[in-house]
Design a protein around this motif. Structure first.
Motif, short mmCIF file in Angstrom:
data_model
loop_
_atom_site.label_atom_id
_atom_site.label_comp_id
_atom_site.label_asym_id
_atom_site.label_seq_id
_atom_site.Cartn_x
_atom_site.Cartn_y
_atom_site.Cartn_z
N ALA A 132 0.84 -1.21 0.00
CA ALA A 132 0.00 0.00 0.00
C ALA A 132 0.87 1.26 0.00
O ALA A 132 0.57 2.22 -0.71
CB ALA A 132 -0.93 0.00 1.22
N GLU A 133 1.96 1.24 0.78
CA GLU A 133 2.86 2.40 0.80
C GLU A 133 3.52 2.61 -0.56
O GLU A 133 3.67 3.74 -1.02
CB GLU A 133 3.91 2.22 1.89
CG GLU A 133 3.36 2.38 3.29
CD GLU A 133 4.38 2.06 4.37
OE1 GLU A 133 5.45 1.48 4.05
OE2 GLU A 133 4.09 2.38 5.53
N LYS A 134 3.89 1.50 -1.22
CA LYS A 134 4.50 1.59 -2.55
C LYS A 134 3.50 2.20 -3.54
O LYS A 134 3.85 3.07 -4.34
CB LYS A 134 4.94 0.21 -3.02
CG LYS A 134 5.64 0.20 -4.35
CD LYS A 134 6.07 -1.20 -4.72
CE LYS A 134 6.74 -1.24 -6.07
NZ LYS A 134 7.11 -2.60 -6.47
N ARG A 135 2.26 1.75 -3.47
CA ARG A 135 1.21 2.27 -4.35
C ARG A 135 0.97 3.75 -4.11
O ARG A 135 0.80 4.53 -5.05
CB ARG A 135 -0.07 1.47 -4.14
CG ARG A 135 -1.23 1.94 -4.97
CD ARG A 135 -1.09 1.57 -6.41
NE ARG A 135 -2.28 1.95 -7.13
CZ ARG A 135 -2.29 2.51 -8.32
NH1 ARG A 135 -1.16 2.69 -8.96
NH2 ARG A 135 -3.42 2.86 -8.89
N VAL A 136 1.01 4.16 -2.85
CA VAL A 136 0.82 5.58 -2.52
C VAL A 136 1.95 6.41 -3.13
O VAL A 136 1.71 7.48 -3.71
CB VAL A 136 0.76 5.77 -0.98
CG1 VAL A 136 0.91 7.23 -0.60
CG2 VAL A 136 -0.55 5.23 -0.43
N LYS A 137 3.20 5.91 -3.02
CA LYS A 137 4.32 6.65 -3.60
C LYS A 137 4.18 6.77 -5.12
O LYS A 137 4.45 7.82 -5.69
CB LYS A 137 5.65 5.97 -3.24
CG LYS A 137 6.07 6.23 -1.83
CD LYS A 137 7.44 5.63 -1.55
CE LYS A 137 7.84 5.92 -0.12
NZ LYS A 137 9.17 5.37 0.19
N GLU A 138 3.76 5.67 -5.77
CA GLU A 138 3.56 5.71 -7.22
C GLU A 138 2.50 6.74 -7.58
O GLU A 138 2.68 7.53 -8.52
CB GLU A 138 3.13 4.33 -7.73
CG GLU A 138 4.21 3.28 -7.71
CD GLU A 138 3.67 1.89 -8.07
OE1 GLU A 138 2.46 1.76 -8.37
OE2 GLU A 138 4.47 0.96 -8.04
N LEU A 139 1.41 6.74 -6.85
CA LEU A 139 0.33 7.69 -7.12
C LEU A 139 0.77 9.12 -6.87
O LEU A 139 0.39 10.03 -7.61
CB LEU A 139 -0.91 7.35 -6.29
CG LEU A 139 -1.63 6.06 -6.68
CD1 LEU A 139 -2.70 5.72 -5.66
CD2 LEU A 139 -2.22 6.16 -8.06
N GLU A 140 1.59 9.33 -5.83
CA GLU A 140 2.09 10.68 -5.56
C GLU A 140 3.01 11.16 -6.69
O GLU A 140 2.93 12.32 -7.08
CB GLU A 140 2.83 10.71 -4.23
CG GLU A 140 1.91 10.66 -3.03
CD GLU A 140 2.64 10.56 -1.71
OE1 GLU A 140 3.85 10.22 -1.70
OE2 GLU A 140 2.01 10.80 -0.67
N ARG A 141 3.87 10.25 -7.20
CA ARG A 141 4.74 10.63 -8.33
C ARG A 141 3.91 10.98 -9.56
O ARG A 141 4.16 11.97 -10.24
CB ARG A 141 5.70 9.47 -8.66
CG ARG A 141 6.93 9.43 -7.79
CD ARG A 141 8.00 8.51 -8.37
NE ARG A 141 7.55 7.15 -8.57
CZ ARG A 141 7.65 6.18 -7.66
NH1 ARG A 141 8.16 6.42 -6.49
NH2 ARG A 141 7.21 4.98 -7.94
#
Length: 186
Positions: A132-141
């Motif tokens: 979930a944290e990885k997905r959040v970082k991708e979405l933020e980028r």
């Protein structure tokens, strides 16, 4: 909501004896409706009237520690929140708890709410959390990239409007280019 027999027994005990509290008072303290508590008390009185005296005097088996559900823990924590001294002691006795156990629950709840839980997460939960944290970082980028593109497009639109306000537009430029081409052909 179904209540355990042990909980019902505790509530009936609190409504009986020398330090008995009324069903209405107990209802406010523990969050169970007054008619439900009264019904439990009436049922307990019927059972007590039918129980022979010899069975009443048998020693009780050693109590097994109660398995508290998270909902029950929360209910007790909320009820104990504003209580001090004798009132807190009465609540703890009624629930069959020690003050140390209540403090432990308070610390666990505070840790969970502040994000510093005392118990480590199981491997499955850690993996899910990491994903979930990885997905959040991708979405933020991706959001950052799109915000930059939007800002660039907005800047281009502002420049285009300024040029149009000055009398320059693409048709004007195209006419000048055509005129320049005609002159160069001559």
């Amino acid at each position: 909501m179904p209540y355990t027999d042990a909980f019902k027994t505790q509530m009936v005990k609190r409504m009986m004896g020398p330090n008995a509290v009324s069903a209405a008072t107990l209802a406010r303290q523990v969050g169970v409706s007054q008619p439900t508590l009264s019904q439990w008390l009436r049922a307990a009185n019927r059972v007590a009237a039918m129980t022979p005296p010899s069975e009443e005097k048998k020693p009780a088996a050693s109590p097994v520690p109660k398995k508290w559900t998270p909902e029950e823990k929360l209910r007790v924590l909320v009820a104990a929140q504003e209580l001090k001294g004798e009132e807190l002691g009465a609540l703890l006795r009624g629930e069959g708890l020690h003050e140390a156990q209540l403090r432990e629950w308070q610390q666990t709840a505070a840790g969970a709410l502040s994000g510093t839980a005392s118990e480590p997460l199981p491997a499955k939960e850690r993996k899910r959390l990491a994903a979930a944290e990885k997905r959040v970082k991708e979405l933020e980028r991706e959001l950052h990239r799109k915000e930059k593109a939007l800002a660039e497009a907005a800047a281009l639109l502002v420049l285009e409007k300024k040029l149009q306000a000055m009398g320059w537009d693409e048709r004007h430029l195209a006419d000048e280019d055509d005129a320049a081409d005609e002159k160069s052909e001559k």
